[in-house]
Design a protein around this motif. Structure first.
Motif, mmCIF file in Angstrom:
data_model
loop_
_atom_site.group_PDB
_atom_site.id
_atom_site.type_symbol
_atom_site.label_atom_id
_atom_site.label_comp_id
_atom_site.label_asym_id
_atom_site.label_seq_id
_atom_site.Cartn_x
_atom_site.Cartn_y
_atom_site.Cartn_z
ATOM 1 N N GLN A 197 2.879 -10.632 -8.939
ATOM 2 C CA GLN A 197 3.941 -10.311 -9.905
ATOM 3 C C GLN A 197 4.162 -11.476 -10.873
ATOM 4 N N ARG A 238 -4.553 -0.358 -14.242
ATOM 5 C CA ARG A 238 -3.539 0.680 -14.378
ATOM 6 C C ARG A 238 -2.965 0.668 -15.801
ATOM 7 N N GLU A 275 1.608 -10.070 -3.046
ATOM 8 C CA GLU A 275 2.221 -9.202 -4.045
ATOM 9 C C GLU A 275 3.203 -9.976 -4.928
ATOM 10 N N LYS A 307 5.077 0.060 -7.164
ATOM 11 C CA LYS A 307 4.911 -1.377 -7.393
ATOM 12 C C LYS A 307 4.075 -1.939 -6.236
ATOM 13 N N PRO A 308 3.339 -3.025 -6.496
ATOM 14 C CA PRO A 308 2.536 -3.596 -5.408
ATOM 15 C C PRO A 308 3.408 -3.957 -4.202
ATOM 16 N N LEU A 309 2.874 -3.748 -3.028
ATOM 17 C CA LEU A 309 3.573 -4.127 -1.797
ATOM 18 C C LEU A 309 2.527 -4.433 -0.737
ATOM 19 N N ASN A 310 2.968 -4.996 0.347
ATOM 20 C CA ASN A 310 2.070 -5.199 1.473
ATOM 21 C C ASN A 310 1.989 -3.869 2.219
ATOM 22 N N ILE A 355 -5.632 -7.827 -6.612
ATOM 23 C CA ILE A 355 -4.321 -7.175 -6.818
ATOM 24 C C ILE A 355 -3.998 -7.141 -8.316
#
Lengths: 200, 454
Positions: free
Chosen positions: A163, A31, A159, B134-137, A24
């Protein structure tokens, strides 16, 4: 601005989520146009460290090899990510010293939770005795005393943990901040599109 | 029990319960009254069939009734003073410098973040104000104002699929100024690609929540609402045909659902015809509240000293308060309160051909509640149907007409859920997120503004 190389070192029990998090974080770093290489513990053992076992000595050698490659990558401007159990504190600290630009992420997860997940079926084998030496079950795991980032995969989503890591990398100056979401060119594009709809 | 015994006991099989799911189709800017009309006149037969066994309701949205604010209310269940999105543009703290709020400016957790904490996966397509992704599940493709598909896509591995499907973020609104034929063709093209992508991800991805939003509706309405209203308009059928296609997609999605899946639809505001565009900054300037450093200022960045109030799109009025802005000219307290009342009174008196232009002027504390009150506009205007409020700074007239024929409405959005009874007679857009959480068996955070409708 040229990229400053560094090593992002994940440590934690088998099944804690190191590889998941590494991927992740890698996606977000790509990016933001960073050059990255992941050294995954499971993958390394099929090539770089092929033939090494799980005695203390072999494990130390394995981690030293990963650390050495991370060192080479880091000093050449690459973000090296290591995702291996790396159970012994002394070797981790040795690698930290060698690399310098070193960010340790402790992926905490209670043994019971890792064993329940047992994604690779290794805990079952460890408990049945099929795997005689296994971190957390029959071999110690020495928690980091002062990791740069502490995440808890039993309480946070991957996630959320990612972060936290990205934020720390931003703070340490290894990752360009993204508060400026739009480049100047994109900002003009946004203005144009808002204007077309009468919003600007 | 020793550690090994405890570990062994963890592997026991558990009874499998079929998981609840929710699908929501968003139609940007589609009014309740229009859907009722299209259900009745046969334009949307699939929707008519679904609506017969559902609750299709008229819905209120937040003020201002713009997509950025409204969709953020939708996906947080919170009001703007909690999530921080008051419009498409805002000012940086302690300055007159404009910035464009984006997903990173949103201060409240998104619905899909809350679901992610429960291990539930979401697929979210084209919801405005989610850029950058944004990253998410799960998976997310950002909506308006997304500029770069790469930054609009999470996870990045999804990008090749989107390229293959020739996914497009948005129609080119510039085309509406060149040729209506080209504009319609562009809208159809974007919709078709979006439709394919929605169905592809619906079938290929795992999810507990699936949101597919169509924004082409809003673009069509802005530029071609006249084609809907006038049955003899050369593009009347072109307008209806677009909704026939939307209805086709609704049918395709609905046919895929199993009995464990709740189906919902919603919009972020309604639409009606424009009679006049109204320029709040012109009114403020004309009445001596606002001064600019140039004749034809490009934005509020060109505010001159002595300014007491200024407006930002579409209906937000800010008092140039001392301590809040670098050239603040109004003292907090009595002077501030007096000025707010004075401006509200003046605005209420604006008429066009004898008709009142403004329905209501709200003080910020009447419509917003939350930790970000300081950021909120001091006054917020709700106009009567027909009067489209704009924040332009370079107009030399209070009212005129431009290319646009449709304007947003605040009280005529729609909400549909495929069950006969819901709690509220007229839902609010903030109610949708808690309703989805409830449908999926999740504890609703105590600070959401909305209430669960089921």
């Amino acid at each position: 601005m040229s990229q400053k190389g560094f090593t992002l070192w994940f440590t934690g029990l088998s099944g804690a989520g190191k590889t998941t998090l590494a991927h992740i974080v890698e996606a977000e770093m790509r990016r933001r146009n960073l050059k990255i290489e992941i050294l995954d513990g499971d993958v390394v053992r099929t090539n770089l460290s092929k033939g090494l076992g799980f005695s203390k000595e072999d494990r130390d050698t394995n981690i030293r090899r990963i650390g050495f490659v991370c060192h080479l990558l880091s000093r050449n401007g690459v973000a090296a990510i290591s995702a291996a159990i790396s159970p012994y504190r002394e070797i981790r600290d040795e690698v930290r010293k060698m690399i310098g630009d070193f960010v340790e992420v402790y992926v905490h997860c209670p043994l019971e939770v890792c064993a329940k997940r047992d994604v690779k079926g290794l805990y079952a084998k460890a408990m049945s005795g099929e795997i005689p030496v296994f971190t957390g079950v029959s071999d110690p795991y020495e928690e980091p005393l002062n990791p740069e980032v502490l995440v808890d995969s039993s309480k946070e989503t991957p996630e959320e943990s990612a972060q936290k890591i990205l934020k720390k990398l931003e703070e340490l100056g290894y990752l360009p901040k993204t508060d400026e979401v739009y480049s100047e060119e994109e900002e003009e594009e946004v203005k144009r599109r808002l204007e077309e709809l009468g919003y600007f | 029990m020793g550690i090994l015994d405890r570990l062994r006991s963890l592997g026991k099989p558990q009874t499998e319960v079929k998981e609840k799911k929710v699908v929501l189709i968003g139609l940007d800017g589609t009014p309740y009254t229009l859907l009722k009309q299209f259900c009745a006149d046969g334009t949307m037969p699939n929707l008519a069939k679904i609506a017969a066994n559902s609750s299709l309701r008229q819905m209120d949205v937040s003020i201002p009734e713009v997509s950025s604010t409204s969709w953020t209310c939708f996906y947080t269940g919170m009001n703007p003073a909690q999530h921080g999105i008051f419009g498409f543009l805002d000012l940086q703290p302690n300055s007159y410098k404009i910035y464009f709020p984006n997903s990173k400016s949103v201060k409240a957790p998104a619905l899909w973040d809350v679901l992610g904490n429960y291990g539930k996966r979401s697929v979210v397509i084209n919801v405005p104000e989610t850029y950058p992704a944004k990253p998410l599940n799960g998976a997310l493709i950002s909506g308006f104002v997304a500029t770069d598909l790469k930054k609009a896509t999470y996870p990045p591995e999804l990008l090749p699929t989107l390229m293959e499907l020739e996914y497009r973020l948005d129609p080119d609104a510039q085309k509406a100024r060149e040729s209506k034929d080209a504009f319609l063709a562009d809208i159809y093209d974007v919709f078709e690609k979006r439709r394919k992508t929605i169905l592809h991800l619906f079938d290929q991805e795992k999810w507990s929540l699936f949101i597919g939003t169509i924004t082409e509706t809003d673009r069509l309405h802005h530029f071609m609402w006249d084609a809907l209203v006038d049955k003899n308009h050369p593009y009347h059928n072109g307008f209806l045909d677009f909704y026939r296609r939307v209805d086709g997609l609704i049918g395709e999605v609905y046919d895929r659902l199993d009995s464990n899946t709740t189906f919902m639809m919603c919009s972020d505001h309604g639409f009606t015809s424009i009679e006049q565009q109204v320029y709040l900054n012109y009114w403020l300037k004309d009445n001596g509240y606002l001064k600019f450093t140039s004749e034809s200022p490009k934005s509020v960045e060109e505010i001159a000293p002595g300014t007491r109030a200024f407006a930002m799109d579409p209906t937000r009025i800010y008092i140039n308060l001392k301590g809040k802005y670098p050239q603040g000219a109004v003292e907090p307290g009595e002077e501030y309160e007096h000025l707010r009342r004075e401006i509200a009174e003046g605005l209420r008196a604006i008429t066009y051909q004898g008709k009142p232009v403004i329905k209501k002027v709200f003080m910020k504390e009447e419509v917003f509640r939350g930790p970000l009150m300081q950021q909120a506009p001091d006054l917020i205007v709700l106009s009567n149907y027909g009067f489209d409020m704009k924040g332009s700074t370079n107009k030399q007239t209070l009212m005129d007409r431009e290319i646009f024929t449709g304007m947003h409405t605040q009280d005529d959005a729609h909400f549909l859920i495929n069950r006969k009874d819901i709690n509220e007679k007229k839902p609010h857009i903030c109610d949708i997120a808690p309703t989805i959480m409830k449908e999926l068996g999740i504890v609703i955070p105590s600070d959401v503004t909305g209430v669960a409708l089921t």
